[in-house]
Design a protein around this motif. Sequence first.
Motif, PDB file in Angstrom:
ATOM      1  N   UNK A 155      -0.333   3.223 -11.111  1.00  0.00           N
ATOM      2  CA  UNK A 155      -0.410   4.322 -10.165  1.00  0.00           C
ATOM      3  C   UNK A 155      -1.769   5.020 -10.274  1.00  0.00           C
ATOM      4  N   UNK A 156      -2.406   4.939 -11.444  1.00  0.00           N
ATOM      5  CA  UNK A 156      -3.674   5.648 -11.648  1.00  0.00           C
ATOM      6  C   UNK A 156      -4.749   5.207 -10.654  1.00  0.00           C
ATOM      7  N   UNK A 157      -5.001   3.924 -10.606  1.00  0.00           N
ATOM      8  CA  UNK A 157      -6.100   3.422  -9.785  1.00  0.00           C
ATOM      9  C   UNK A 157      -5.864   3.613  -8.282  1.00  0.00           C
ATOM     10  N   UNK A 158      -4.653   3.362  -7.780  1.00  0.00           N
ATOM     11  CA  UNK A 158      -4.445   3.653  -6.356  1.00  0.00           C
ATOM     12  C   UNK A 158      -4.661   5.131  -6.005  1.00  0.00           C
ATOM     13  N   UNK A 159      -4.264   6.026  -6.895  1.00  0.00           N
ATOM     14  CA  UNK A 159      -4.501   7.448  -6.624  1.00  0.00           C
ATOM     15  C   UNK A 159      -5.989   7.757  -6.643  1.00  0.00           C
ATOM     16  N   UNK A 160      -6.723   7.170  -7.597  1.00  0.00           N
ATOM     17  CA  UNK A 160      -8.172   7.368  -7.620  1.00  0.00           C
ATOM     18  C   UNK A 160      -8.803   6.846  -6.324  1.00  0.00           C
ATOM     19  N   UNK A 161      -8.331   5.699  -5.847  1.00  0.00           N
ATOM     20  CA  UNK A 161      -8.879   5.129  -4.614  1.00  0.00           C
ATOM     21  C   UNK A 161      -8.656   6.080  -3.433  1.00  0.00           C
ATOM     22  N   UNK A 162      -7.469   6.637  -3.341  1.00  0.00           N
ATOM     23  CA  UNK A 162      -7.193   7.567  -2.243  1.00  0.00           C
ATOM     24  C   UNK A 162      -8.042   8.828  -2.367  1.00  0.00           C
ATOM     25  N   UNK A 163      -8.221   9.306  -3.597  1.00  0.00           N
ATOM     26  CA  UNK A 163      -9.026  10.519  -3.795  1.00  0.00           C
ATOM     27  C   UNK A 163     -10.510  10.246  -3.586  1.00  0.00           C
ATOM     28  N   UNK A 164     -10.945   8.999  -3.757  1.00  0.00           N
ATOM     29  CA  UNK A 164     -12.342   8.657  -3.469  1.00  0.00           C
ATOM     30  C   UNK A 164     -12.607   8.756  -1.970  1.00  0.00           C
ATOM     31  N   UNK A 165     -11.557   8.532  -1.190  1.00  0.00           N
ATOM     32  CA  UNK A 165     -11.677   8.658   0.268  1.00  0.00           C
ATOM     33  C   UNK A 165     -11.784  10.124   0.660  1.00  0.00           C
ATOM     34  N   UNK A 166     -10.869  10.959   0.083  1.00  0.00           N
ATOM     35  CA  UNK A 166     -10.879  12.382   0.395  1.00  0.00           C
ATOM     36  C   UNK A 166      -9.987  13.138  -0.578  1.00  0.00           C
ATOM     37  N   UNK A 167     -10.317  14.408  -0.850  1.00  0.00           N
ATOM     38  CA  UNK A 167      -9.457  15.222  -1.709  1.00  0.00           C
ATOM     39  C   UNK A 167      -8.073  15.375  -1.088  1.00  0.00           C
ATOM     40  N   UNK A 168      -7.066  15.543  -1.949  1.00  0.00           N
ATOM     41  CA  UNK A 168      -5.700  15.675  -1.435  1.00  0.00           C
ATOM     42  C   UNK A 168      -4.816  16.302  -2.494  1.00  0.00           C
ATOM     43  N   UNK A 169      -3.659  16.780  -2.066  1.00  0.00           N
ATOM     44  CA  UNK A 169      -2.654  17.223  -3.037  1.00  0.00           C
ATOM     45  C   UNK A 169      -1.627  16.103  -3.182  1.00  0.00           C
ATOM     46  N   UNK A 170      -0.751  16.240  -4.154  1.00  0.00           N
ATOM     47  CA  UNK A 170       0.172  15.164  -4.511  1.00  0.00           C
ATOM     48  C   UNK A 170       1.005  14.640  -3.368  1.00  0.00           C
ATOM     49  N   UNK A 171       1.565  15.522  -2.573  1.00  0.00           N
ATOM     50  CA  UNK A 171       2.429  15.077  -1.485  1.00  0.00           C
ATOM     51  C   UNK A 171       1.628  14.296  -0.434  1.00  0.00           C
ATOM     52  N   UNK A 172       0.386  14.714  -0.182  1.00  0.00           N
ATOM     53  CA  UNK A 172      -0.456  13.970   0.761  1.00  0.00           C
ATOM     54  C   UNK A 172      -0.743  12.561   0.239  1.00  0.00           C
ATOM     55  N   UNK A 173      -0.921  12.427  -1.067  1.00  0.00           N
ATOM     56  CA  UNK A 173      -1.156  11.111  -1.663  1.00  0.00           C
ATOM     57  C   UNK A 173       0.067  10.219  -1.500  1.00  0.00           C
ATOM     58  N   UNK A 174       1.242  10.797  -1.719  1.00  0.00           N
ATOM     59  CA  UNK A 174       2.483  10.044  -1.526  1.00  0.00           C
ATOM     60  C   UNK A 174       2.595   9.564  -0.080  1.00  0.00           C
ATOM     61  N   UNK A 175       2.334  10.457   0.859  1.00  0.00           N
ATOM     62  CA  UNK A 175       2.403  10.099   2.274  1.00  0.00           C
ATOM     63  C   UNK A 175       1.383   9.020   2.631  1.00  0.00           C
ATOM     64  N   UNK A 176       0.189   9.101   2.059  1.00  0.00           N
ATOM     65  CA  UNK A 176      -0.845   8.103   2.348  1.00  0.00           C
ATOM     66  C   UNK A 176      -0.417   6.727   1.855  1.00  0.00           C
ATOM     67  N   UNK A 177       0.146   6.666   0.644  1.00  0.00           N
ATOM     68  CA  UNK A 177       0.624   5.375   0.122  1.00  0.00           C
ATOM     69  C   UNK A 177       1.719   4.807   1.017  1.00  0.00           C
ATOM     70  N   UNK A 178       2.634   5.654   1.443  1.00  0.00           N
ATOM     71  CA  UNK A 178       3.725   5.202   2.314  1.00  0.00           C
ATOM     72  C   UNK A 178       3.193   4.737   3.670  1.00  0.00           C
ATOM     73  N   UNK A 179       2.205   5.435   4.204  1.00  0.00           N
ATOM     74  CA  UNK A 179       1.659   5.061   5.509  1.00  0.00           C
ATOM     75  C   UNK A 179       0.886   3.750   5.409  1.00  0.00           C
ATOM     76  N   UNK A 180       0.100   3.588   4.364  1.00  0.00           N
ATOM     77  CA  UNK A 180      -0.724   2.384   4.228  1.00  0.00           C
ATOM     78  C   UNK A 180       0.130   1.149   3.990  1.00  0.00           C
ATOM     79  N   UNK A 181       1.082   1.244   3.049  1.00  0.00           N
ATOM     80  CA  UNK A 181       1.840   0.067   2.643  1.00  0.00           C
ATOM     81  C   UNK A 181       3.178  -0.077   3.358  1.00  0.00           C
ATOM     82  N   UNK A 182       3.611   0.948   4.047  1.00  0.00           N
ATOM     83  CA  UNK A 182       4.876   0.875   4.766  1.00  0.00           C
ATOM     84  C   UNK A 182       6.045   0.663   3.819  1.00  0.00           C
TER      85      UNK A 182
END
Length: 168
Positions: free
Chosen positions: A1-28
């Motif tokens: 989980x560490x590296x995928x979260x770092x990848x999302x944060x490299x794109x843009x700052x976010x809070x935890x729930x936004x990161x969860x939503x981004x993972x769900x949107x990207x991977x379905x």
Amino acid sequence: MRSPLLALLAKEPAHGYELKQALEQIFGTAYPSPNIGQIYVTLGRLEKDGLVRSVGVEQSNRPNKKVYYITAAGREALSAWVDGPAEGPRVRDEFFMKLVLAPLTGIADRMALINRQRRHCLRQMREYNELAARTDPANRVAHLLIEGFMLHLQADLNWLERCQEELP
């Protein structure tokens, strides 16, 4: 989980729930939805390790939230993850250990173990086929992930055939 979260944060700052939503949107639905608690625990560890930093943001109608930003050390860790090879099959495969050792003890029949594992793989293949049918055709990431699962399962089924042929 560490590296995928770092990848999302490299794109843009976010809070935890936004990161969860981004993972769900990207991977379905092809990728198990991450637990929000796991995300926040991981973010806390990343912050402790100096890979991200957080800033508290006040909200008038809701509780305050933390927005996470990747640090220079986090970008280095992310680059190392991207540049490094991904682990392949494990030498200490749990099923293979069962297949070889359980018959030695007399508690299991090798063919019964192979047949049970084969049924399990076939059941998973049916589930992934159903998942592919329910997944938005426009989500190519999810479809490729499902296809990868299916190819791994087919390889497992082929390997089970070889085990059945080769092991006494």
